[in-house]
Design a protein around this motif. Structure first.
Motif, short mmCIF file in Angstrom:
data_model
loop_
_atom_site.label_atom_id
_atom_site.label_comp_id
_atom_site.label_asym_id
_atom_site.label_seq_id
_atom_site.Cartn_x
_atom_site.Cartn_y
_atom_site.Cartn_z
N LEU A 209 0.84 -1.20 0.00
CA LEU A 209 0.00 0.00 0.00
C LEU A 209 0.87 1.25 0.00
O LEU A 209 1.87 1.30 0.74
N MET A 210 0.49 2.23 -0.80
CA MET A 210 1.05 3.57 -0.59
C MET A 210 0.30 4.11 0.63
O MET A 210 -0.93 4.04 0.68
N VAL B 181 -3.52 3.71 -0.45
CA VAL B 181 -3.90 3.24 -1.79
C VAL B 181 -3.25 1.89 -2.07
O VAL B 181 -2.02 1.76 -1.93
N PRO B 182 -4.03 0.88 -2.46
CA PRO B 182 -3.41 -0.41 -2.79
C PRO B 182 -2.68 -0.34 -4.14
O PRO B 182 -3.28 0.06 -5.14
N LEU B 183 -1.40 -0.71 -4.14
CA LEU B 183 -0.61 -0.60 -5.39
C LEU B 183 -0.56 -1.94 -6.12
O LEU B 183 -0.79 -2.01 -7.32
N PHE B 184 -0.26 -3.00 -5.39
CA PHE B 184 -0.21 -4.35 -5.98
C PHE B 184 -0.12 -5.37 -4.85
O PHE B 184 0.21 -5.03 -3.71
N TYR C 204 -0.04 7.27 3.34
CA TYR C 204 0.24 8.58 3.93
C TYR C 204 -0.64 8.84 5.15
O TYR C 204 -0.65 9.94 5.69
N ASN C 205 -1.39 7.82 5.58
CA ASN C 205 -2.30 8.02 6.71
C ASN C 205 -1.53 8.42 7.98
O ASN C 205 -1.91 9.34 8.68
N ARG C 206 -0.44 7.72 8.24
CA ARG C 206 0.37 8.03 9.45
C ARG C 206 0.88 9.46 9.39
O ARG C 206 0.85 10.19 10.39
N HIS C 207 1.33 9.87 8.19
CA HIS C 207 1.91 11.21 8.05
C HIS C 207 0.84 12.28 8.27
O HIS C 207 1.09 13.30 8.90
N VAL C 208 -0.36 12.01 7.73
CA VAL C 208 -1.46 12.98 7.89
C VAL C 208 -1.83 13.10 9.36
O VAL C 208 -1.98 14.21 9.89
N GLU C 209 -1.94 11.94 10.03
CA GLU C 209 -2.30 11.97 11.46
C GLU C 209 -1.23 12.69 12.28
O GLU C 209 -1.55 13.51 13.15
N LEU C 210 0.03 12.41 12.00
CA LEU C 210 1.12 13.07 12.73
C LEU C 210 1.14 14.56 12.47
O LEU C 210 1.38 15.36 13.38
N PRO D 195 0.33 21.05 8.47
CA PRO D 195 -0.32 20.31 7.38
C PRO D 195 0.66 19.86 6.29
O PRO D 195 1.63 20.57 6.02
N ILE D 196 0.40 18.69 5.72
CA ILE D 196 1.25 18.22 4.61
C ILE D 196 0.38 17.94 3.38
O ILE D 196 -0.78 17.59 3.51
N ASP D 197 0.98 18.09 2.22
CA ASP D 197 0.32 17.72 0.96
C ASP D 197 0.70 16.28 0.66
O ASP D 197 1.87 15.97 0.51
N HIS D 198 -0.29 15.41 0.58
CA HIS D 198 0.07 14.02 0.25
C HIS D 198 -0.58 13.61 -1.08
O HIS D 198 -0.50 12.47 -1.48
N ASP D 199 -1.22 14.56 -1.74
CA ASP D 199 -1.95 14.22 -2.97
C ASP D 199 -1.31 14.84 -4.21
O ASP D 199 -1.96 15.11 -5.19
N LYS D 200 0.00 15.02 -4.13
CA LYS D 200 0.73 15.59 -5.27
C LYS D 200 1.43 14.46 -6.04
O LYS D 200 1.67 13.39 -5.49
N THR D 201 1.76 14.75 -7.29
CA THR D 201 2.46 13.74 -8.12
C THR D 201 3.74 13.26 -7.42
O THR D 201 4.04 12.07 -7.42
N GLU D 202 4.47 14.19 -6.82
CA GLU D 202 5.72 13.82 -6.14
C GLU D 202 5.46 12.77 -5.06
O GLU D 202 6.19 11.79 -4.94
N GLN D 203 4.38 12.96 -4.28
CA GLN D 203 4.07 12.01 -3.20
C GLN D 203 3.65 10.65 -3.78
O GLN D 203 3.96 9.61 -3.21
#
Ligand code: FMN
Length: 160
Positions: free
Chosen positions: A79-80, A153-156, A82-88, A95-103
């Motif tokens: 899984l990709m 997000v499930p990747l594979f 970012y839940n932990r990062h958002v909670e932290l 606040p952090i952006d986790h919905d960018k192409t870079e992320q």
């Protein structure tokens, strides 16, 4: 000459498994090897989920259409995450952006490097494996089945 290179050169995907589950020590060893992979900026933007509930495995098989998603020694889902990062970040008020192409790239690359470490570790133990990208046939349903929180997000998958 070099056992690691020989192992890498002998890789092939395996799609039929004995009806024997991996034991906890083996799973722990494989996940520890996966976690030793490099990770961009040490963000570890992934999680590895083990799916053991037969009903969930059957539901995931339906999405993939591949019988070995249900019948295997163990099913990992990468899984990709970012839940932990958002909670932290909420906790810290930064606040952090986790919905960018870079992320997206960071999370996907981190998860993939960990997965390939796990694959090589499994093969070094004489176990067969196969990646399962077909889980993305219906990503929304996979999120539902695995009850994934926001930012995950499930990747594979990978069957071992
Ligand atoms: C990200 C990824 C997703 C894959 N998804 C599937 C899959 O859903 N089902 C499957 O049978 N094989 C899947 N494979 C395995 C490839 O088909 C396989 O690696 C490729 O045909 C080369 O064969 P080899 O692994 O035996 O060298 C996937 C491989 C990767 C890297």
């Amino acid at each position: 000459m070099n056992q690691v290179i020989d192992l890498l050169k002998n890789h092939r995907s395996i799609r039929k498994f004995k009806d024997e589950q991996l034991d906890q020590d083996t799973i722990r060893e494989l996940v520890t090897a996966a976690q030793a992979a490099s990770t961009s900026s040490y963000v570890q933007a992934y999680s590895i989920l083990g799916v053991t509930d037969p009903r969930k495995k059957a539901a995931l098989r339906e999405i993939s259409t591949q019988p070995y998603v249900e019948h295997n020694g163990h099913l990992f889902v990468f899984l990709m995450d970012y839940n932990r990062h958002v909670e932290l970040s909420k906790e810290k008020g930064t606040p952090i952006d986790h919905d960018k192409t870079e992320q997206l790239i960071v999370g996907t690359v981190d998860a993939t490097l960990a997965a390939q470490n796990l694959a090589v570790a499994a093969e070094s133990m004489g176990l067969g494996m196969c990646y399962i990208g077909s889980l993305r046939n219906d990503m929304a349903r996979v999120i539902e089945i695995l009850e994934l929180p926001k930012g995950v997000v499930p990747l594979f998958g990978m069957v071992v």
